[in-house]
Design a protein around this motif. Structure first.
Motif, PDB file in Angstrom:
ATOM      1  N   LEU A  92      20.046   5.742  -0.656  1.00  0.00           N
ATOM      2  CA  LEU A  92      19.184   5.341  -1.771  1.00  0.00           C
ATOM      3  C   LEU A  92      18.480   4.035  -1.427  1.00  0.00           C
ATOM      4  O   LEU A  92      17.301   3.851  -1.735  1.00  0.00           O
ATOM      5  CB  LEU A  92      20.027   5.153  -3.036  1.00  0.00           C
ATOM      6  N   GLN A  93      19.204   3.107  -0.831  1.00  0.00           N
ATOM      7  CA  GLN A  93      18.615   1.813  -0.501  1.00  0.00           C
ATOM      8  C   GLN A  93      17.440   2.016   0.467  1.00  0.00           C
ATOM      9  O   GLN A  93      16.384   1.415   0.308  1.00  0.00           O
ATOM     10  CB  GLN A  93      19.676   0.896   0.128  1.00  0.00           C
ATOM     11  N   GLU A  94      17.658   2.936   1.412  1.00  0.00           N
ATOM     12  CA  GLU A  94      16.575   3.251   2.346  1.00  0.00           C
ATOM     13  C   GLU A  94      15.363   3.807   1.603  1.00  0.00           C
ATOM     14  O   GLU A  94      14.221   3.418   1.848  1.00  0.00           O
ATOM     15  CB  GLU A  94      17.062   4.316   3.336  1.00  0.00           C
ATOM     16  N   GLY A  95      15.666   4.729   0.671  1.00  0.00           N
ATOM     17  CA  GLY A  95      14.601   5.327  -0.143  1.00  0.00           C
ATOM     18  C   GLY A  95      13.831   4.262  -0.903  1.00  0.00           C
ATOM     19  O   GLY A  95      12.594   4.275  -0.947  1.00  0.00           O
ATOM     20  N   ILE A  96      14.591   3.313  -1.499  1.00  0.00           N
ATOM     21  CA  ILE A  96      13.936   2.251  -2.279  1.00  0.00           C
ATOM     22  C   ILE A  96      13.006   1.447  -1.373  1.00  0.00           C
ATOM     23  O   ILE A  96      11.862   1.144  -1.734  1.00  0.00           O
ATOM     24  CB  ILE A  96      15.001   1.325  -2.922  1.00  0.00           C
ATOM     25  N   ASN A  97      13.498   1.128  -0.163  1.00  0.00           N
ATOM     26  CA  ASN A  97      12.656   0.353   0.751  1.00  0.00           C
ATOM     27  C   ASN A  97      11.382   1.119   1.104  1.00  0.00           C
ATOM     28  O   ASN A  97      10.293   0.559   1.182  1.00  0.00           O
ATOM     29  CB  ASN A  97      13.425   0.004   2.032  1.00  0.00           C
ATOM     30  N   GLN A  98      11.539   2.460   1.287  1.00  0.00           N
ATOM     31  CA  GLN A  98      10.354   3.266   1.604  1.00  0.00           C
ATOM     32  C   GLN A  98       9.355   3.249   0.447  1.00  0.00           C
ATOM     33  O   GLN A  98       8.157   3.093   0.656  1.00  0.00           O
ATOM     34  CB  GLN A  98      10.762   4.709   1.906  1.00  0.00           C
ATOM     35  N   VAL A  99       9.893   3.417  -0.773  1.00  0.00           N
ATOM     36  CA  VAL A  99       9.009   3.414  -1.956  1.00  0.00           C
ATOM     37  C   VAL A  99       8.261   2.087  -2.015  1.00  0.00           C
ATOM     38  O   VAL A  99       7.043   2.039  -2.237  1.00  0.00           O
ATOM     39  CB  VAL A  99       9.829   3.619  -3.254  1.00  0.00           C
ATOM     40  N   LEU A 100       9.000   0.986  -1.799  1.00  0.00           N
ATOM     41  CA  LEU A 100       8.356  -0.327  -1.888  1.00  0.00           C
ATOM     42  C   LEU A 100       7.295  -0.485  -0.805  1.00  0.00           C
ATOM     43  O   LEU A 100       6.227  -1.059  -1.059  1.00  0.00           O
ATOM     44  CB  LEU A 100       9.405  -1.445  -1.778  1.00  0.00           C
ATOM     45  N   SER A 101       7.561   0.050   0.393  1.00  0.00           N
ATOM     46  CA  SER A 101       6.562  -0.134   1.452  1.00  0.00           C
ATOM     47  C   SER A 101       5.315   0.708   1.158  1.00  0.00           C
ATOM     48  O   SER A 101       4.185   0.265   1.387  1.00  0.00           O
ATOM     49  CB  SER A 101       7.147   0.208   2.813  1.00  0.00           C
ATOM     50  N   VAL A 102       5.534   1.932   0.619  1.00  0.00           N
ATOM     51  CA  VAL A 102       4.369   2.757   0.238  1.00  0.00           C
ATOM     52  C   VAL A 102       3.573   2.046  -0.858  1.00  0.00           C
ATOM     53  O   VAL A 102       2.339   1.954  -0.794  1.00  0.00           O
ATOM     54  CB  VAL A 102       4.828   4.154  -0.260  1.00  0.00           C
ATOM     55  N   ALA A 103       4.303   1.521  -1.842  1.00  0.00           N
ATOM     56  CA  ALA A 103       3.627   0.831  -2.952  1.00  0.00           C
ATOM     57  C   ALA A 103       2.849  -0.373  -2.418  1.00  0.00           C
ATOM     58  O   ALA A 103       1.713  -0.630  -2.835  1.00  0.00           O
ATOM     59  CB  ALA A 103       4.647   0.376  -3.990  1.00  0.00           C
ATOM     60  N   GLN A 104       3.463  -1.104  -1.491  1.00  0.00           N
ATOM     61  CA  GLN A 104       2.808  -2.272  -0.891  1.00  0.00           C
ATOM     62  C   GLN A 104       1.513  -1.838  -0.194  1.00  0.00           C
ATOM     63  O   GLN A 104       0.466  -2.471  -0.354  1.00  0.00           O
ATOM     64  CB  GLN A 104       3.774  -2.928   0.122  1.00  0.00           C
ATOM     65  N   ARG A 105       1.602  -0.687   0.513  1.00  0.00           N
ATOM     66  CA  ARG A 105       0.430  -0.215   1.244  1.00  0.00           C
ATOM     67  C   ARG A 105      -0.712   0.144   0.273  1.00  0.00           C
ATOM     68  O   ARG A 105      -1.860  -0.224   0.476  1.00  0.00           O
ATOM     69  CB  ARG A 105       0.815   1.001   2.080  1.00  0.00           C
ATOM     70  N   ILE A 106      -0.333   0.867  -0.809  1.00  0.00           N
ATOM     71  CA  ILE A 106      -1.366   1.251  -1.789  1.00  0.00           C
ATOM     72  C   ILE A 106      -1.941  -0.005  -2.440  1.00  0.00           C
ATOM     73  O   ILE A 106      -3.154  -0.142  -2.620  1.00  0.00           O
ATOM     74  CB  ILE A 106      -0.775   2.188  -2.868  1.00  0.00           C
ATOM     75  N   GLY A 107      -1.037  -0.940  -2.786  1.00  0.00           N
ATOM     76  CA  GLY A 107      -1.492  -2.179  -3.429  1.00  0.00           C
ATOM     77  C   GLY A 107      -2.483  -2.926  -2.562  1.00  0.00           C
ATOM     78  O   GLY A 107      -3.523  -3.405  -3.039  1.00  0.00           O
ATOM     79  N   GLU A 108      -2.183  -3.005  -1.251  1.00  0.00           N
ATOM     80  CA  GLU A 108      -3.088  -3.732  -0.352  1.00  0.00           C
ATOM     81  C   GLU A 108      -4.416  -2.996  -0.190  1.00  0.00           C
ATOM     82  O   GLU A 108      -5.484  -3.614  -0.159  1.00  0.00           O
ATOM     83  CB  GLU A 108      -2.412  -3.933   1.019  1.00  0.00           C
ATOM     84  N   LEU A 109      -4.327  -1.661  -0.131  1.00  0.00           N
ATOM     85  CA  LEU A 109      -5.550  -0.874  -0.001  1.00  0.00           C
ATOM     86  C   LEU A 109      -6.448  -1.095  -1.225  1.00  0.00           C
ATOM     87  O   LEU A 109      -7.665  -1.290  -1.106  1.00  0.00           O
ATOM     88  CB  LEU A 109      -5.198   0.614   0.131  1.00  0.00           C
ATOM     89  N   GLN A 110      -5.828  -1.084  -2.423  1.00  0.00           N
ATOM     90  CA  GLN A 110      -6.612  -1.290  -3.645  1.00  0.00           C
ATOM     91  C   GLN A 110      -7.281  -2.653  -3.595  1.00  0.00           C
ATOM     92  O   GLN A 110      -8.435  -2.823  -3.977  1.00  0.00           O
ATOM     93  CB  GLN A 110      -5.705  -1.212  -4.876  1.00  0.00           C
ATOM     94  N   ARG A 111      -6.519  -3.644  -3.144  1.00  0.00           N
ATOM     95  CA  ARG A 111      -7.047  -5.016  -3.070  1.00  0.00           C
ATOM     96  C   ARG A 111      -8.253  -5.033  -2.115  1.00  0.00           C
ATOM     97  O   ARG A 111      -9.282  -5.626  -2.408  1.00  0.00           O
ATOM     98  CB  ARG A 111      -5.936  -5.930  -2.547  1.00  0.00           C
ATOM     99  N   ASP A 112      -8.094  -4.352  -0.950  1.00  0.00           N
ATOM    100  CA  ASP A 112      -9.192  -4.346   0.032  1.00  0.00           C
ATOM    101  C   ASP A 112     -10.433  -3.664  -0.532  1.00  0.00           C
ATOM    102  O   ASP A 112     -11.553  -4.010  -0.184  1.00  0.00           O
ATOM    103  CB  ASP A 112      -8.768  -3.617   1.323  1.00  0.00           C
ATOM    104  N   CYS A 113     -10.216  -2.666  -1.389  1.00  0.00           N
ATOM    105  CA  CYS A 113     -11.370  -1.941  -1.946  1.00  0.00           C
ATOM    106  C   CYS A 113     -11.960  -2.696  -3.138  1.00  0.00           C
ATOM    107  O   CYS A 113     -12.887  -2.203  -3.773  1.00  0.00           O
ATOM    108  CB  CYS A 113     -10.970  -0.534  -2.364  1.00  0.00           C
ATOM    109  N   GLY A 114     -11.373  -3.828  -3.474  1.00  0.00           N
ATOM    110  CA  GLY A 114     -11.995  -4.674  -4.499  1.00  0.00           C
ATOM    111  C   GLY A 114     -11.397  -4.570  -5.886  1.00  0.00           C
ATOM    112  O   GLY A 114     -11.920  -5.152  -6.830  1.00  0.00           O
TER     113      GLY A 114
END
Length: 1246
Positions: free
Chosen positions: A1131-1153
């Protein structure tokens, strides 16, 4: 089993071959053009086609040997027959090769003999629109989809065309088929059956009686060919009348005349009615879509107009209810704004009854699931044929009235559900929920997406801008909305302040606002005095030390005990005590352990009801601490109601409360939202609440909504509202605003969500910009009026005389643009000067200025007075002018060619010099010179004003004026080429970058003006005026075109940013077509990007069902917890994966303005409940789970219920992707959490 050998293709066989595509069971036909090619059944599967029939041995074994239940004990013959059937089955290979037939393109029609009716022949008729289906058309003419999709629709379906959206082009209108004709149920219905001469007369009888102007003689005068009785003189009199009567065509049949006469004479009479009910006829004339309905005068002819209503109530309706019912009968849309308990439900009930009478359907939407459940019970008892659709429950979905949450209706609309075809009414309850920041957008989407044939009923608490809101709906739907709003309360309220806190002071209740709505300051000061008496002598003298709003628990307890004792003595129960914190609710209820408010009979009733309601729960769940605690409280007539309470307990409490067995209910604000549970008294523990960001006073709307729970219709004469003054008396101004202020206006919370964008992109005919343009946030756009104005301006432009740009005038246009730029630069510089201290100092009394306006060109003036109004500052000045030009000529717009811009020569009068005193705007002062004069302003102004009166008109000017005029004239003559002016940068010390740049620009422009040749042309002034006129029209045209275009939409930039995000994640391709990932995201209602990414990155696949459920709980859990969850490594691994995916989407949104930081995006996923959900899915009892976390039981239950909806969505999504393993895993997870107390059925639905 043996493979079947297909015989070689003979001459009769078509050269076709079947290819099976994947495992989905889809076949594709492949044609071979060459005749000698063989035709094997080819397949993409590794082992050829699947076997055509099962192995018989295994089937017999399974049926007879392994499953003894199959063998009937007594009927062996029957069993044997059945057995034979199984054995003697023939293999039919062709049944595998099944393609759905294409729809027939023609049908047969009969030809009959017109006289005898004999069948003569059949002819073939081509059918149109046979190819329309839910996958390619928005039309209601399309074929219905499969029954399995009829309720919720499918995410590959097109929605039905939203009402008011399809502005068809001319070609489309021409192409409209006969089938698609809109039947206008008011005007187009046939009145005469085929073959008959006469027909029914459907016109208004009452209206006809009222107007006896049509008399026999005037009628006869129209058939002059039949009969001519009138003397000439009489004819002249009647001539006037007969002009108004429509001429009847000549005809051979008297019957025809009779009918036509009835129709024509009643047409003008019925017209008033028809115009009201049909906005279709001429929308140009009447532009207002929202029509306020007058409810002040009684509605006397109600029973005459509706002789047999669809629904009858045991009580007489109020005027506003009658007006609403009349509008519903006319099939109009209504907006009813009234206080709680005023009886808005009557309108909903009538609509449901009407749709049952018309055999159509009604959808009733509510913002809260609890409210849906209650309405289901109420309507079920009234109408019987009622269904319920919420996230986790689906009861009798085929009913004529469906109750659902707004989100479900939204997905039904997007997915083209078949229910929409039969829909007559949609009722939106508690429409003021559109102000909800999180979910408000859903209401707007649903209102925009509803098709044309659906009428809308909006029920809302009183809102100040009901008309504006209805105007918006009317405009996007192109139909009238009738607004019925009433401020009247069936049970008036009295508002008191309560300062008591002991037996001695328990009667200290002071009336602050009486039933008539008067604010009594006397009561307020009495309360302040009563509170003061009890403070210590020291505090009275020096003011209290702590003026905090907080009181200790023991003080609270004293206040509550005193108040409740007092109220129960005065028989003022049941009481709802609104407390704005869940812990406060619980503490207050617990602190009343000495209080008992029920009789022994009531105790027995409470006990039996409580036991019966909880009999569904498993034994262990009945012993939960919360349930035991609540049982003890309920026995004594006390209860608590907030989101932390278990749903089943909340329902028990609501039911007991409505029976009057709960005497005191401590509740949070949610209890006031729509739940129809009136009490006799409402008590406010405090008037401050925490709204997620900080503490604030209650808004008038919130206060009215909660206070409105006081006063039960038919039981109490007035309702009592009590505000506790625990620490001190609240500020009078705060109380006044809260009790008598305007409730919150409806505001648009429209925002773009990825689901909305994807759902609209997958249908070519719907554009996201159309949705944005129709949102309430853009309701100020009156596109139609602007379009009209645009065409008007275009006509004006074409009618203007052409420009003469030959010879010297070739540079006229560049000159115009330079002048325009110079004017805007000068304007902004002047504004900067005006706003600066130095500038205002320079513009003081005595300063010499150069004036340019309609009347003066480069005239010198001297400032006499400066107004103190900072917004529109005016300057009174004495200006020199020609004799005879003292008066301001009121001619139209100045058509001057701004000569002062290129010609700085000062004005010197040709004849004798005169003067005038004028108020100048700052725009009139073209430059501030370096000179000042000594003047006596008061004398000059007085003398000038005196000489404006007729009798002193010819007096010579006073000494002060003459001196000033002479000085100005001397200055002008000394400097005929112009006087040096103050430079904003060097002289006035304005050093800001805008001013410095503007000043340089102005200088450059002024110098460039000298070089234009057009100013020397003799016709320059006239031509320049033409250019100015043409350009002003052109500028307005451009401005309006921009406003009408998509470019002016406030959300457009965000839309482009979101599209960029979707493109970089490959949800849509560059042309905007929705890809597989996008189709998956359409299925998911919240956090669609994160879930889809998790699906495609296979984060959920390695996890066990209970682990994946635990991981997904982060999408539905929103609170912060103090307890660290203990979880498995997976589960801890899963949580880390979710957070990294969320981080990636968050950064992409930021880059797109998109203006949301990656941290904010990641921060909305909270993993506080992972352990709880993991243990629950593994079967741990609820009592043990509650100990794992500090989150209250009710919240845990609600999260797990919402998690179940997420799991269903993921299951759907996995099916689309073709990941059946994940799909079945989600199903297992869903089954694992659907048990016991968390998924006990609601008491309202049984």
């Amino acid at each position: 089993m043996d493979r079947i050998n297909v015989p070689p293709a003979g001459p009769m066989d078509l050269p076709l071959s079947l290819l099976e595509m994947g495992c989905s069971g889809r076949f594709e036909l492949i044609t071979y053009p060459l005749p000698d090619q063989p035709l094997p059944p080819s397949s993409t599967l590794p082992h050829g086609l699947p076997p055509t029939s099962l192995n018989l041995e295994t089937e017999v074994q399974k049926k007879f040997l392994q499953d003894p239940a199959w063998l009937p004990l007594h009927e062996t013959d029957f069993a044997f027959q059945k057995f034979l059937k199984v054995t003697q089955r023939e293999c039919n290979v062709d049944s595998l090769l099944n393609c759905t037939p294409s729809p027939l393109h023609s049908g047969l029609s009969v030809v009959r003999d017109p006289t005898t009716g004999m069948l003569l022949d059949f002819t073939e008729v081509l059918l149109e629109n046979t190819g329309l289906s839910a996958k390619n058309s928005l039309s209601l003419q399309r074929q219905p989809g499969p029954p399995s999709d009829s309720l919720r629709g499918s995410n590959t379906n097109y929605p039905f065309l939203p009402g008011g959206m399809g502005e068809l082009t001319l070609e489309q209108i021409k192409k409209k088929s006969d089938l698609e004709e809109d039947i206008d149920f008011d005007n187009d219905l046939l009145k005469v059956p085929p073959g008959l001469k006469a027909g029914m007369d459907f016109t208004d009888k009452d209206a006809k009686m009222a107007k006896p102007e049509v008399n026999l003689m005037s009628l006869l005068s129209t058939f002059d060919d039949i009969i001519d009785l009138q003397p000439e003189a009489e004819k002249k009199d009647k001539g006037k009348e007969s002009e108004e009567i429509p001429k009847l065509p000549r005809t051979n049949s008297l019957e025809d005349l009779g009918i036509k006469d009835a129709v024509s004479s009643s047409a003008p009479l019925g017209k008033g009615e028809n115009e009201k009910s049909k906005p279709k006829e001429n929308p140009e004339e009447n532009k207002k879509w929202a029509i306020p309905v007058d409810i002040t005068s009684p509605c006397d002819d109600f029973y005459k107009r509706i002789p047999n209503p669809a629904f009858k109530w045991p009580f007489e309706l109020d005027v506003f209810q009658k007006q609403a019912v009349l509008r519903l009968e006319a099939h109009d849309s209504v907006f009813v704004a009234a206080h709680t308990s005023a009886g808005k439900t009557v309108v909903a009930e009538y609509a449901i009854a009407l749709s049952q009478k018309h055999m159509t359907r009604t959808i009733y939407t509510s913002p809260i699931k609890a409210l849906s459940n209650q309405k289901f019970r109420d309507f079920k008892n009234t109408f019987g044929d009622v269904g319920l659709l919420t996230g986790d429950v689906q009861l009798s979905p085929e009913s004529s009235c469906l109750i659902m949450t707004t989100e479900i209706l939204r997905s039904m609309l997007y997915n083209g559900s078949e229910v929409i075809r039969d829909l007559e009414w949609v009722i939106f309850d508690e429409v003021h929920y559109i102000n909800d920041a999180e979910r408000g957008v859903v209401w707007e989407e649903v209102l925009i997406m509803l098709p044309d044939h659906v009428s809308i009923i909006l029920l809302s608490a009183t809102v100040p801008n009901a008309l504006e809101f209805s105007e918006w709906i009317g405009r996007i739907k192109k139909r009238h909305i009738y607004v019925i709003s009433t401020r009247k309360r069936p049970v008036p309220l009295e508002h008191y302040l309560y300062t008591g806190n002991s037996t001695k002071t328990q009667k200290e209740m002071f009336l602050l606002l009486d039933a008539a709505g008067n604010f009594l300051t006397k009561g307020y000061y009495a309360a302040v005095d009563a509170k003061k008496e009890r403070t210590s002598k020291h505090a009275q003298t020096f003011g209290t030390k702590n003026t905090s709003h907080n009181t200790s628990a023991s003080q609270d307890r004293a206040v509550w005990l005193t108040l409740l004792h007092f109220l129960s003595q005065r028989q003022q129960t049941p009481v709802v005590a609104f407390t704005f914190s869940r812990t406060r609710c619980d503490e207050n209820a617990r602190s009343l352990e000495s209080m008992d408010l029920t009789t022994s009979i009531e105790k027995a009733e409470i006990h039996s009801f409580f036991q019966k309601s909880l009999s569904r729960l498993r034994g262990g769940d009945r012993q939960l601490p919360q349930i035991l605690l609540m049982r003890d409280l309920l026995k004594r007539g006390i209860a608590v109601h907030h989101s932390g309470i278990l749903p089943i307990l909340k329902e028990v409490i609501e039911m007991l409360f409505s029976r009057g067995l709960v005497k005191v209910l401590f509740a949070t604000e949610t209890f006031a939202m729509g739940v129809n549970m009136p009490a006799r008294t409402v008590v406010f523990d405090s008037i401050r609440k925490h709204d997620g960001t900080g503490f604030r006073n209650l808004l008038p709307g919130e206060y009215i909504q909660m206070a409105g729970r006081a006063g039960r219709r038919g039981l109490d004469a007035t309702g009592t509202v009590i505000i506790l003054c625990k620490a001190g008396v609240h500020e009078m101004a705060d109380l006044h605003v809260m009790m008598l202020g305007k409730p919150t206006i409806l505001q648009s919370q429209f925002r773009l969500t990825y689901t909305m964008i994807l759902n609209l992109l997958r249908v070519e005919a719907l554009r996201v910009t159309d949705m944005m343009r129709r949102s309430f946030s853009e309701s100020h756009r009156d596109t139609e009026a602007q379009e009209k104005r645009i065409s008007q301006l275009k006509r004006t432009l074409s009618s203007l005389p052409p420009l003469d740009t030959d010879g010297q005038l070739t540079d006229l246009m560049p000159y115009y643009h330079t002048v325009t730029e110079l004017r805007t630069t000068t304007d902004s510089l002047q504004r900067a000067i005006l706003e600066s201290v130095n500038g205002l100092k320079a513009l003081s009394v005595g300063r010499v200025v150069v004036v340019n306006n309609k009347q003066h060109v480069n005239a010198l003036g001297v400032i006499l007075q400066v107004s103190s109004d900072a917004v529109n500052r005016t300057f009174t000045a004495l200006i020199i002018c020609e004799k005879g030009n003292e008066e301001v000529e009121e001619k139209g717009d100045s058509s001057t060619a701004f000569p002062h811009l290129y010609n700085t020569a000062l004005f010197i009068p040709e004849g004798s010099c005169s003067h005038t005193v004028q108020k100048l705007k700052f725009q009139d002062i073209s430059s501030i010179t370096v000179k000042t004069l000594k003047v006596i302003p008061d004398r000059i102004i007085d003398n000038y004003n005196k000489r404006q009166q007729p009798r002193f008109r010819h007096d010579p000017p006073g000494q002060a004026i003459s001196t000033a005029t002479q000085e100005l004239l001397r200055l002008a003559e000394a400097n005929p080429g112009g006087i040096a002016s103050l430079d904003p940068v060097n002289d006035l010390q304005l050093k800001s970058i805008d001013v410095v740049e503007g000043n340089m620009r102005r200088r450059a422009l002024q110098e460039s003006l000298q070089d234009f040749s057009c100013i020397h042309s003799p016709t320059f002034a006239e031509q320049f005026a033409r250019v100015k006129e043409r350009m002003s029209v052109q500028e307005e045209l451009d401005r309006l075109k921009f406003l009408v275009s998509d470019q002016s939409l406030s959300l457009l930039p965000e839309y482009h940013q979101r599209i960029k995000v979707l493109q970089s994640l490959q949800y849509v391709d560059t042309s905007g077509a929705v890809q597989l990932k996008g189709r998956v995201a359409c299925q998911i209602s919240s956090h669609e990007l994160l879930l889809t990414e998790l699906l495609f990155e296979n984060v959920l696949s390695p996890l066990a069902p209970e682990e994946s459920a635990a991981l997904l709980s982060c999408l539905v859990f929103t609170q912060n917890t103090q307890v660290e969850p203990h979880i498995t490594n997976m589960l801890q691994e899963g949580i880390n994966q979710v957070l990294s995916v969320a981080q990636r989407i968050g950064e992409l949104q930021r880059d797109c303005g998109i203006p949301q930081t990656a941290e904010e995006f990641v921060g909305q996923f909270k993993f506080g409940l992972t352990e709880v959900v993991y243990c629950w899915a593994r079967g741990m009892p609820f009592a043990e789970i509650a100990l794992l976390t500090d989150i209250q039981e009710g919240t845990v239950v609600r999260c797990i219920q919402r998690l179940d909806e997420v799991l269903k969505e993921v299951r759907q999504a996995a099916r689309i992707v073709g990941d059946s393993v994940l799909g079945s895993k989600m199903e297992k997870a869903s089954l694992a959490i659907r048990r016991d107390i968390v998924f006990t059925a609601s008491l309202y639905t049984h």
